[in-house]
Structures are given as C-alpha cells and as structure tokens.
Design a protein around this motif. Structure first.
Motif, PDB file in Angstrom:
ATOM      1  N   GLN A  25       7.260   7.361   5.176  1.00  0.00           N
ATOM      2  CA  GLN A  25       7.263   6.152   5.989  1.00  0.00           C
ATOM      3  C   GLN A  25       8.490   5.295   5.696  1.00  0.00           C
ATOM      4  N   PHE A  47      11.578   4.549   8.503  1.00  0.00           N
ATOM      5  CA  PHE A  47      12.140   3.279   8.994  1.00  0.00           C
ATOM      6  C   PHE A  47      13.599   3.130   8.588  1.00  0.00           C
ATOM      7  N   LEU A  97      12.470  -5.962   6.930  1.00  0.00           N
ATOM      8  CA  LEU A  97      11.728  -5.714   8.165  1.00  0.00           C
ATOM      9  C   LEU A  97      10.823  -4.490   8.008  1.00  0.00           C
ATOM     10  N   ARG A 101       7.769  -5.455   6.078  1.00  0.00           N
ATOM     11  CA  ARG A 101       6.822  -6.277   6.848  1.00  0.00           C
ATOM     12  C   ARG A 101       6.137  -5.496   7.959  1.00  0.00           C
ATOM     13  N   ARG A 102       6.903  -4.711   8.709  1.00  0.00           N
ATOM     14  CA  ARG A 102       6.335  -4.095   9.904  1.00  0.00           C
ATOM     15  C   ARG A 102       5.783  -2.692   9.654  1.00  0.00           C
ATOM     16  N   VAL A 103       6.319  -1.987   8.661  1.00  0.00           N
ATOM     17  CA  VAL A 103       5.918  -0.586   8.480  1.00  0.00           C
ATOM     18  C   VAL A 103       5.066  -0.380   7.223  1.00  0.00           C
ATOM     19  N   PRO A 117       1.693  -3.292   6.271  1.00  0.00           N
ATOM     20  CA  PRO A 117       0.449  -3.094   7.038  1.00  0.00           C
ATOM     21  C   PRO A 117      -0.334  -1.859   6.587  1.00  0.00           C
ATOM     22  N   GLN A 118       0.388  -0.835   6.154  1.00  0.00           N
ATOM     23  CA  GLN A 118      -0.293   0.383   5.700  1.00  0.00           C
ATOM     24  C   GLN A 118      -0.782   0.255   4.273  1.00  0.00           C
TER      25      GLN A 118
END
Lengths: 299, 247
Positions: free
Chosen positions: A196, A200, A209, A212-214, A217-218
C-alpha cells in the motif's frame, strides 16, 4: 433437557462469585455495625466546609459536599477531555514520525517514546509542576506573539487562563499518554501491507497525503481498540492529579472522606463516578469505531 | 528518439553481501516494449523497482525520463519521476477502502491538481478502455483478480505516464484471468506506450516485446531483440531457461 458441561461450569462459577460477594457484603455490614457507623449518605448534603482551588461552576465552602464532588468531577472531566485531545495529537504525530522518511524526525520521535515510557507518571507530573511550571518567572512572558503567556501564576492561551496545576496535569498526562499512543499508531501503520505504501508512492503521492488518505484509514481497525484503552488509562491516571494539588474528583473525595470519616461511601461514589466516566469513553470509542472503520474492512 | 531509461553499471546489494544488481547497463527508448525475464532471485523485480525509486541503487548512474536518480535519493526528485512513471504490481495493491473510481482519481486530483470532474471523466474512459466500465462504484474486494489488475493499470495510466513498469502483473492471477490482463497490455503496447515488463509469459514476450533482457544472479546475461532471443539465444544460460519454461 440436557445441559452441556460448559453450562454446568458456568453455573458453578456464578455460585462461587455470588458466595464471595455475599461474604464480602456480610463482612462489611458486621464491621459497620460493630463500629456503630452504618451506611449513610447524609453527609453529602452537609456543607463541605473546604475551598476548591478552581471550579467551572459557582462554588463556596458553604455549599454541600455533593456539590463539591460534582464540581470536582467536572474538573476531572475537563482535564481528561483536554488531555485526550492533546495526547492524540502528540501520539499520532510521533507515531507517524517514527515511520517518516526523514531520519532526524524518526530519531526524535523514537527518543520521545523511549524516554517517556521509562519514567513513572507520578515523577513526570511532579517534574512538570515543580520544575517546569513553578519554575517559570513570576512576570508573564509571551514566547510566541500574544498567543501564549507563561508565568508561575498560570498559563494564558488565546485569552483563556489556565491554572498552573491544571497545566501541569494536562501536559503530564498528554506527554505520557502521547508516547503510548505513538506506539499504538506505529503498530497500526505497520499492520498495513508494504504494497500500500509502495502503491501510493509510485503514484507520486507524498508521504503526508499517503498517510492520511491511504495508510491511516486502513490502520484504524488496528489502532482504535488499543487507542480506547489508552484513553481509559489516561482517565484513571488523572487521579494522580492529587500529587500536584489539582482539585480533581479523587483529591476532593479524599478531602471529604478525611473530614467525614465516610470512607466506604466515599469510595463507592468514586468507583461509580469513574465507572460512569469510562463507560462514557468506551461508548464514544465504539461509536467512533462504527463511523470511521470502513464497512469493507470490518471483519 | 528520446531515451526513457538509461542505466550505467548500476549495482544494488542487499544485506551488505548479496548482489541483487551487478553492474547492469541498459538503455530503453521511448515507444519501446522491453520484457525482462530470468529465474526467481535474478534481480528483475529489483531492477525495475530502482526505476521509480522504490529501491535505491548503491552505485552507478540512473536516468529516468530525463531525470537523474542518484545513489543518495532526493525525495522531491523521486516524486518528479514517479509522477511520470506508472507502476503495476504483482499483488495489484489497490486501496481497499476506496471505490474503484476513487482509486483511479486520487493521484490525478491530489498530485496533478486535475479537477474532480475531469479526473472522473478520464477514469471512466480508462475503465472502458480496460473493459470494466461498469465497475466504477464498486470496491476492490468485489472484483476478480483480473479486474483488479486492470483497475491498477487504469490507475497508473490516469497520471498520463511516459513509461509503464509492470512487475509480474499476471503472476498472482488465476490462469483463466491472465489473458484479459495481457490483452489490455497488448492494446497499450499497440498504442505506443513505453513499457518495461517483468514476466514469465513467453507468448506475450514473443508477440509484444521489441527486446528481451535476460538476467541471472543480478547480471545481464543477454539483451537482444525478441525474435533472436526466442529462436537463437546466444547464451547457454538463456537457452537452458527457455527450455525449462517450455516444459
């Protein structure tokens, strides 16, 4: 009707527990009768007779002890809520920094976590109170513009005046719990597959980023349960505020118990108050868990 | 013709001793399709991972789409390269918590500052091109492996890359799903995309590759046009590999 073996074991356990509780209550009652005290909560409505160094609701020594306890419970709530916010910011920042590409940041965060986790919280609170905050000059000075003013009389942030005691407990609890949260966050980040991060990065997305976004959340399903137990720890640890004279629920209950001699009733109230508080935090975290953890990730 | 990849005696060592790349020289032109083959552990994956900075080289010189990639990596420099080089992984690596559409539009919107509407329009176009136009609102876990890999290709293409790197893109797929991914890659090659593909698919290599790079133990054993490689490979090691693959 046939019962499974586990059902019989369960029943046996219930009987044992009930018996023990019975013995305990009986013991208590017998001793209360022997000392001629009996259980009573009348003292709650008598005037408290002692002053509180700070209070968010109006309070005078002539008010009832119950009122004093409620006001001090609010003091506890206030310092716990603020500490939870500050500790989370510190912990997420330090946890993410430990997985930063910047070696200086990594080392600083590692030093913070390593150092803080080795020192007892009580010592840290005493340090923040006696060395850091009481060591400030008596004349207020503003290190960063007009935003913050510091002195050994108190701390001002954006026009808000905080007592030295509150500040010491706030900083002490936050710094201590922040280090634990940093480890929780780091573990959560490590639970996200390497691919992951590579995915990104390969898209030209920068580390902030991507985090925060990838990744975050996981990582949340792994982070949240451990995070809520850190919040519960923080709430329980707030009772150490008594060491620096902050008028929290434990400190004020202690005073009330000393004055009235009603130790058993006092501790019962303390127990129930903290139980209520922690059930509140736990419930909040469960709601949060339901909101932020994506349906696709729930197991 | 401009040069997409220029590698001069690049070397990469793991754990201080094990040489993953040993003095590799390579030059890939724009518009070219290069297939990289070799036994496992030969350094093929490591090689293409150095091309977008996922692995740092220890020595040598590397220039990707005209940007030098030194041994001491500057993050900003690497990101400039990554914005222009797409990568497709063996394990797809889609973002499981984002919809297919969000997987594809995240980088264009946040990195290239494309408007949301434009990015989504482009994403729908790419999904149609990949033959999965109706999957945009689903989540990765709801798709088959072959579909997921095609989304991964679309995600990389959404950044309009000049060079596409494929790291064993069909190795994790069920046999009956391999063809749909290879077909998508064939179309991409036919459109003139510069591609470097690590794969064991001999048919694809024979049909689509302009050149084949054969590696063993971190070294280039043979670098030749694909017809020559499959009909009259010079090196004994290459012939032995092809022989084993055929059985």
């Amino acid at each position: 009707m046939k019962w499974k073996r586990s059902r019989w074991l369960e029943l046996a356990l219930v009987v044992v527990v009930l018996t023990l509780v019975g013995i305990l209550v009986n013991n208590l009652a017998v001793n209360l009768i022997r000392t001629g005290l009996g259980l009573s909560f009348e003292w709650l409505w008598q005037p408290a007779g002692f002053a509180l160094s700070e209070h968010t609701l109006p309070y005078q020594p002539g008010d009832s002890t119950a009122w004093a306890l409620l006001v001090s419970w609010l003091n506890s709530l206030r310092v716990i809520a603020c500490s939870i916010v500050l500790a989370t910011v510190l912990g997420v920042g330090a946890g993410a920094a430990r997985r930063s590409l910047n070696p200086l940041l990594r080392q600083l965060a590692g030093l913070y976590v390593g150092l803080i986790r080795q020192i007892p919280l009580l010592l840290q609170l005493l340090f923040w109170y006696f060395v850091a905050f009481l060591g400030l000059p008596s004349q207020p000075f503003a290190p960063i513009g007009t935003l913050i003013s510091l002195s050994n009389q108190g701390v001002g942030i954006l026009g808000l005046n905080l007592s030295v005691e509150f500040s010491a407990v706030l900083v002490g609890l936050s710094v201590f719990t922040g280090a634990a949260i940093a480890e929780v966050v780091r573990g959560g980040l490590d639970s996200v597959p390497r691919g992951q991060w590579e995915a990104f990065r390969s898209l030209g997305i920068n580390e902030g980023l991507g985090l925060r976004r990838v990744v975050l959340p996981q990582a949340l399903p792994a982070i949240l349960p451990a995070l809520s137990s850190q919040y519960l720890n923080l709430a329980k640890n707030s009772t150490l505020a008594i060491a620096v004279g902050y008028a929290d629920l434990y400190a004020v209950s202690d005073t009330a118990i000393t004055q009235t001699g009603r130790a058993i009733e006092g501790f019962l109230i303390l127990l129930l108050s903290f139980l209520a508080l922690n059930l509140l935090i736990n419930g909040g975290m469960q709601v949060l868990n339901r909101i932020v953890v994506h349906p696709a990730q729930r197991t | 013709m401009t040069i997409a990849v220029r590698a001069e005696s690049i070397t990469k060592t793991f754990n201080g001793t094990q040489k993953a790349l040993d003095q590799v020289n390579l030059s890939v032109n724009h518009g070219e399709v290069l297939v990289v083959m070799g036994p496992s552990g030969s350094g093929k994956s490591t090689l293409i991972r150095t091309f977008n900075g996922l692995e740092a080289i220890d020595a040598g010189q590397l220039e990707i789409v005209g940007i030098p990639l030194d041994t001491d990596q500057d993050e900003r420099q690497i990101r400039r390269i990554r914005r222009r080089v797409g990568m497709v992984f063996q394990q797809f690596n889609l973002f499981p918590h984002l919809s297919i559409l969000d997987n594809i539009t995240l980088a264009p919107i946040r990195v290239k500052k494309v408007s949301k509407a434009n990015a989504e329009q482009r994403a729908h176009g790419l999904l149609a091109q990949m033959g999965i136009a109706d999957q945009a609102m689903k989540y990765p876990a709801e798709l088959s492996g072959g579909q997921q890999q095609r989304v991964a290709i679309a995600r990389a293409l959404a950044m309009d890359p000049e060079l596409m790197l494929f790291d064993e893109p069909t190795s994790a797929l069920d046999p009956e799903r391999v063809k749909e991914v290879l077909d998508a890659m064939r179309r991409l090659a036919a459109d003139g995309m510069t591609m470097i593909v690590v794969t064991h698919e001999l048919g694809f290599a024979r049909e689509v590759a302009d050149r084949v790079l054969f590696m063993d133990a971190g070294r280039v054993v043979e670098l030749t046009d694909s017809t020559t490689f499959f009909t009259q490979a010079k090196e004994e090691r290459s012939r032995r590999f092809l022989n084993q693959m055929a059985h």
